[in-house]
Design an enzyme around this catalytic site. Structure first.
Site, PDB file in Angstrom:
ATOM      1  N   LEU A  44       3.318  -3.876   7.011  1.00 16.41           N
ATOM      2  CA  LEU A  44       3.750  -5.098   7.397  1.00 16.41           C
ATOM      3  C   LEU A  44       2.161  -5.286   8.239  1.00 16.41           C
ATOM      4  CD1 LEU A  44       4.377  -7.819   6.872  1.00 16.41           C
ATOM      5  CD2 LEU A  44       6.326  -6.923   7.881  1.00 16.41           C
ATOM      6  N   ASP A  83       1.498   2.732   2.549  1.00 12.63           N
ATOM      7  CA  ASP A  83       2.381   2.368   1.254  1.00 12.63           C
ATOM      8  C   ASP A  83       2.102   2.958   0.209  1.00 12.63           C
ATOM      9  OD1 ASP A  83       1.945   0.042   2.955  1.00 12.63           O
ATOM     10  OD2 ASP A  83      -0.166  -0.440   2.049  1.00 12.63           O
ATOM     11  N   GLU A 110       5.614   5.665  -0.334  1.00  8.27           N
ATOM     12  CA  GLU A 110       6.864   5.008  -0.834  1.00  8.27           C
ATOM     13  C   GLU A 110       6.247   5.527  -2.282  1.00  8.27           C
ATOM     14  OE1 GLU A 110       5.084   0.884   1.004  1.00  8.27           O
ATOM     15  OE2 GLU A 110       5.869   0.142  -0.750  1.00  8.27           O
ATOM     16  N   ARG A 155       8.525   8.027   0.864  1.00  8.06           N
ATOM     17  CA  ARG A 155       9.258   6.749   0.789  1.00  8.06           C
ATOM     18  C   ARG A 155      10.900   6.098  -0.100  1.00  8.06           C
ATOM     19  NH1 ARG A 155       7.263   1.561   4.167  1.00  8.06           N
ATOM     20  NH2 ARG A 155       8.921  -0.160   2.959  1.00  8.06           N
ATOM     21  N   HIS A 186      14.906   3.060   2.352  1.00  4.76           N
ATOM     22  CA  HIS A 186      15.334   2.056   2.642  1.00  4.76           C
ATOM     23  C   HIS A 186      16.406   0.862   2.603  1.00  4.76           C
ATOM     24  CE1 HIS A 186      13.198  -0.953   5.457  1.00  4.76           C
ATOM     25  NE2 HIS A 186      12.016  -1.708   4.268  1.00  4.76           N
TER      26      HIS A 186
END
Ligand code: SPV
Ligand code: MG
Length: 530
Positions: A44, A83, A110, A155, A186
């Site tokens: 991010l 990512d 992820e 993730r 998460h």
């Protein structure tokens, strides 16, 4: 210790560790200096720092290039937010190999689809990867690492996408069995309830990492009590930077001034420190040839009387030779020899002397004092490595270099041997005459000025000398002595040099023509011919 090893230890040891977000080399260094054992290279904030979205708008190779700077800037490991791995298993293999090469300690991938969207945007609409496909990606990543300690964290986004705890656990187990070194679970909820439920059910099967961006109120002790391995503070340096940059930019725009901002921003020397300038300075000392610093003092207080009114409004140093004032030419000569700090002593028509790049000292008593008095006023500028010159000499540029090449630690004079035995001022007698042949042997000043009769002279001092590390003190000594016996006001520079010579060895460098001391209109014409 390798960064991969350090990261592996951090992830696998029983204690809770913290990673802090950074988005470039500078912020990564700040993270390390704050004491964090590792850096979170956030997708991010990396994207945001480039002004693009967290939707894989940066290409994967741009990410690798960028995170390489972060790894270079730090000695603690960097964990990259990779990512989805930027494609399928094959892209994942290339990613891991490249990350190992740029010294990144590990990567998190992820279980979403490329191109991904940040977990806190339209979360419930986020498609999840097929479990088997993601398992293949984890295996491909693990199989491609050549360093056994490189860390791969899987993730789980099931809670983000609203698929519930059971799905989260099912995925975490599959990824763990596929070889992931840890699970990052998460959540987008402001309460840690679902995270705690996951942790309780997970029961420490593999290390767990959390990103409490939304459940930030949770006491850290609660994470510790549940055996969490890593907490990632995922975006706070970028956000701190945004707030500070916005306020600063607004303030400057409104004020059209820096006054209200300067005391509140990091000083420039802090920027240089963070960039590691001290190391470069040290390396320069080791690898660059030593270059002595050079400054100059130019005496330009005199009026100049033999110019038929030409010097009524400006001193002779400002008379032009081929369109450029004599003084400006001299400063150019000195500048090209490396002189940075130049002091000009002004007197007659001081206001008419405004050459760029010089500092000025004014001799208000120029009409009743001489060169030595002017030099006394600029005494502070007599530092080791100073050229001292009259402001009315025109030189061929090589003369300055010739003087510098042979200058010693004391005082070194440029002496024109073509004027041996001539009835000129500033006569010089050396310990031997110029033979015209090159010699390594130092030539010493034996006498100067009125001490020397024309027939005994070996040349004339051209009004240019170099002051070395010891010479500055010698000149000050001579000035102080002349001041003490009341002769400083009327003394010429050669009188000071005669005093120095009586106590210290003064060096002579022979030059043969190539200069003019401009004392009258004929000299001015001669100077143009140089
Ligand atoms: C990141 O920092 O880019 C992350 C964490 O992936 S989050 O933004 O919460 O998705
Ligand atoms: Mg991310």
């Amino acid at each position: 210790m390798r960064k991969t090893t350090a990261l592996r230890q951090l992830v696998t040891r029983p204690s809770l560790d913290f990673l802090m977000e950074a988005h470039n080399g500078l912020s990564a260094r700040i993270v390390e200096e704050a004491g964090f054992p590792g850096v979170w290279a956030s997708g991010l904030t990396l994207s945001a720092s480039f002004g693009v979205r967290d939707n894989n708008e940066l290409s994967w190779s741009q990410v690798v290039d960028h995170v390489a700077f972060m790894a270079d800037a730090t000695s603690v490991p960097v964990l990259l937010d990779g990512d989805t791995g930027y494609g399928n298993f094959n892209n994942m293999r290339r990613l891991v190999r490249k990350l190992e090469r740029v010294d990144v300690g590990g990567v998190v991938i992820e279980d979403k689809l490329f191109p991904k969207t940040n977990s806190f945007i339209r979360s419930e609409r986020q498609p999840l990867a097929d479990v088997d496909e993601f398992v293949g990606k984890i295996k491909a990543g693990k199989d491609s690492q050549t360093d056994p300690d490189f860390v791969l964290i899987a993730r789980v986004e099931a809670l983000i996408a609203g698929w519930g705890l059971a799905e989260a656990l099912r995925r975490a187990e599959a990824y763990h069995l596929a070889g992931a070194d840890a699970i990052l679970i998460h959540s987008r909820q402001s309460s840690p309830a679902e995270i705690f439920a996951f942790l309780d059910a997970w029961g420490g099967r593999a290390p767990v990492a959390l990103v409490p961006t939304k459940y930030w109120r949770t006491p850290t002790a609660d994470f510790r009590a549940r055996g969490v391995s890593v907490v990632i503070w995922a975006n706070h340096l970028l956000r701190a930077g945004i707030t500070s940059m916005q306020a600063t930019a607004k303030r400057i725009a409104a004020d059209e001034s820096l006054l209200n901002v300067e005391p509140h921003v990091a000083p420039l020397h802090e920027v240089f420190r963070l960039q590691g300038d001290a190391e470069l300075e040290d390396a320069e000392r080791r690898y660059l040839p030593a270059r002595a610093s050079l400054s100059a003092v130019v005496l330009a207080a005199g009026a100049g009387n033999d110019f038929g009114g030409l010097t009524e409004r400006a001193p002779k140093a400002m008379l032009k030779v081929q369109g450029t004032p004599i003084l400006a030419r001299l400063l150019e000569d000195f500048g090209s020899a490396g002189a940075r700090d130049v002091v000009v002593v002004r007197g007659h028509r001081a206001e008419a002397i405004d050459v760029p790049g010089a500092r000025f000292v004014d001799n208000a008593d120029f009409a009743t004092t001489g060169e030595a008095w002017s030099l006394g006023l600029a005494e502070d500028a007599l530092v080791p490595g100073t050229l001292v010159a009259f402001g009315d000499i025109v030189l061929k540029r090589y003369i300055v270099q010739a003087l510098l090449d042979d200058a010693g630690p004391g005082i070194t004079l440029a002496v024109d041997s073509t004027l041996a035995s001539a009835d000129v001022p500033d006569r010089v007698r050396a310990d031997r005459a110029d033979t015209g042949r090159f010699s390594f042997d130092e030539v010493r000043l034996a006498a100067i000025g009125d001490e020397v009769t024309p027939s005994a002279s070996h040349g004339a001092w051209i009004g240019l000398l170099h002051v070395g590390a010891d010479g500055a003190a010698w000149l000050r000594e001579a000035t102080a002595a002349a001041r003490a016996d009341g002769t400083l006001r009327s003394a010429r520079l050669v009188d000071l040099l005669a005093r120095v010579r009586a106590a210290h060895p003064v060096r002579v460098v022979w030059i043969r023509g190539g200069w003019v001391n401009v004392n009258n209109l004929t000299d001015l014409v001669d100077a143009s011919d140089l």
